[in-house]
Write an enzyme that holds these catalytic residues in place. Structure first.
Site, short mmCIF file in Angstrom:
data_model
loop_
_atom_site.label_atom_id
_atom_site.label_comp_id
_atom_site.label_asym_id
_atom_site.label_seq_id
_atom_site.Cartn_x
_atom_site.Cartn_y
_atom_site.Cartn_z
N HIS A 272 39.48 31.91 43.06
CA HIS A 272 40.16 32.07 41.77
C HIS A 272 39.17 32.59 40.71
O HIS A 272 39.50 33.46 39.91
CB HIS A 272 40.70 30.72 41.27
CG HIS A 272 41.75 30.11 42.12
ND1 HIS A 272 41.58 28.92 42.77
CD2 HIS A 272 43.03 30.50 42.40
CE1 HIS A 272 42.68 28.59 43.42
NE2 HIS A 272 43.59 29.54 43.23
N SER B 177 43.01 26.64 48.13
CA SER B 177 43.21 25.27 47.65
C SER B 177 43.67 24.38 48.79
O SER B 177 43.44 23.17 48.78
CB SER B 177 44.27 25.25 46.54
OG SER B 177 43.93 26.18 45.53
P1 AMP Z 1 47.02 30.43 44.18
O1 AMP Z 1 46.42 29.44 43.23
O2 AMP Z 1 46.80 30.09 45.61
O3 AMP Z 1 48.45 30.76 43.85
O4 AMP Z 1 46.20 31.78 43.96
C1 AMP Z 1 46.11 32.36 42.69
C2 AMP Z 1 45.48 33.72 42.81
O5 AMP Z 1 44.18 33.59 43.39
C3 AMP Z 1 46.27 34.67 43.74
O6 AMP Z 1 46.23 35.98 43.20
C4 AMP Z 1 45.49 34.58 45.03
O7 AMP Z 1 45.62 35.73 45.84
C5 AMP Z 1 44.06 34.45 44.50
N1 AMP Z 1 43.18 33.85 45.50
C6 AMP Z 1 43.37 32.70 46.19
N2 AMP Z 1 42.36 32.50 47.08
C7 AMP Z 1 41.53 33.56 46.96
C8 AMP Z 1 40.32 33.96 47.60
N3 AMP Z 1 39.75 33.23 48.56
N4 AMP Z 1 39.73 35.13 47.21
C9 AMP Z 1 40.30 35.89 46.23
N5 AMP Z 1 41.44 35.56 45.60
C10 AMP Z 1 42.05 34.43 45.94
#
Ligand code: AMP
Length: 282
Positions: free
Chosen positions: A37, A186
């Site tokens: 993130h 997460s």
């Molecule tokens: P989430 O909190 O899982 O909904 O993710 C929020 C944003 O963070 C989304 O755009 C995800 O694609 C991005 N994201 C989650 N994990 C990663 C990671 N390991 N590397 C890069 N971006 C990520």
């Protein structure tokens, strides 16, 4: 850094910033922040005056048997990380502030949303596009950064923005990984020690496939099967799908083309954690 819960309040504040000519950058998340993130925050920071991050575990994108209730909620720790990397505003609404009683509007994009994650998680992308359009309308960003980790999601958002004429630039940032290659997520906090020790194989399968491609292999079935075979030998997880598509998530013929997307989903056997990853073959 401010933490604002009310959609009206954050929208009013950002309208005022925009009237002063400030550039707004936006990073939507579900919280339980990790360095994946934060890489999105770091990418956005130099290009905006005001950096907004949303933290909202969006009930609409979870299926009835999914992990909505157990999804980690860690606003205190998240605020420290956000402050560390220069976030100006955390927007953290409650479910009721986003979907008050009687709420019934949905944004639905066709085509790409029916494949891969859309097929595996019916209704998921409607939940994603609905919340992201709401978040865009509330935070009024000039640009928003998404992770390549959720490659199909980024494509769906780009399609929504294009087809609904949303004046937001969608930026996609690379996947951030743990030292052993596991894509940060997460949901990794759910993993048992045994599972954690083996799930590096998910990204190893993708890396091996990339190497095969770079060495000249173009047969889609050979590449796909090599990944499946590696996963089959794992003791702590099973494969939900290994899919080779073009860069728009459309089915490939038998030949892998440059920039094809290799997408995988595995589920661990003991904690039942669903892990998603992908690589672009180039
Ligand atoms: P989430 O909190 O899982 O909904 O993710 C929020 C944003 O963070 C989304 O755009 C995800 O694609 C991005 N994201 C989650 N994990 C990663 C990671 N390991 N590397 C890069 N971006 C990520």
């Amino acid at each position: 850094m401010e933490i604002i819960h009310s959609p009206e309040e954050v929208q009013k504040k950002i309208l005022a910033y925009r009237a002063e000519g400030k550039t707004i950058g936006f990073v939507p998340t579900m919280g339980a922040l990790h360095e994946g993130h934060m890489s999105l925050v770091q990418k956005a920071r130099p290009d905006c005056d005001i950096l907004v991050m949303s933290i909202f575990v969006n009930p609409m994108q979870f299926g009835p048997s999914e992990d909505l209730d157990k999804y980690p909620r860690t606003l205190d720790a998240d605020s420290k990380l956000a402050e560390r990397d220069g976030v100006d505003i955390i927007f953290a609404p409650s479910p009721n502030q986003m979907y008050p009683d009687g709420y019934s509007s949905t944004v639905s994009c066709g085509g790409i949303t029916e494949r891969l994650e859309g097929a595996a998680r019916p209704g998921h992308f409607d939940g994603v596009t609905t919340v992201v359009l709401k978040l865009f309308n509330i935070t009024l960003p000039h640009f928003s950064v998404f992770g390549q980790k959720d490659a199909q999601q980024a494509l769906v958002i780009k399609k929504m923005v294009r087809e609904l004429n949303v004046p937001v630039e969608v930026v996609v940032a690379p996947t951030v990984r743990e030292e052993d290659g596991l894509a940060m997520s997460s949901r990794n906090t759910y993993l048992t020690a045994e599972e954690r020790a083996e799930v590096y194989k998910i990204s190893k399968g993708l890396q091996d496939a990339l190497t095969r491609f770079q060495q000249g292999e173009r047969n889609a079935e050979v590449i796909r099967k090599s990944v499946e075979d590696l996963y089959k030998r794992a003791e702590n997880f099973t494969t939900e799908y290994v899919a080779l598509t073009n860069s728009e998530c459309e089915d490939l013929a038998d030949i892998v083309v440059n920039e094809s997307l290799l997408s995988v989903v595995c589920r661990t056997n003991s904690s039942g954690t669903r892990l998603i990853d992908n690589v672009i073959l180039t």
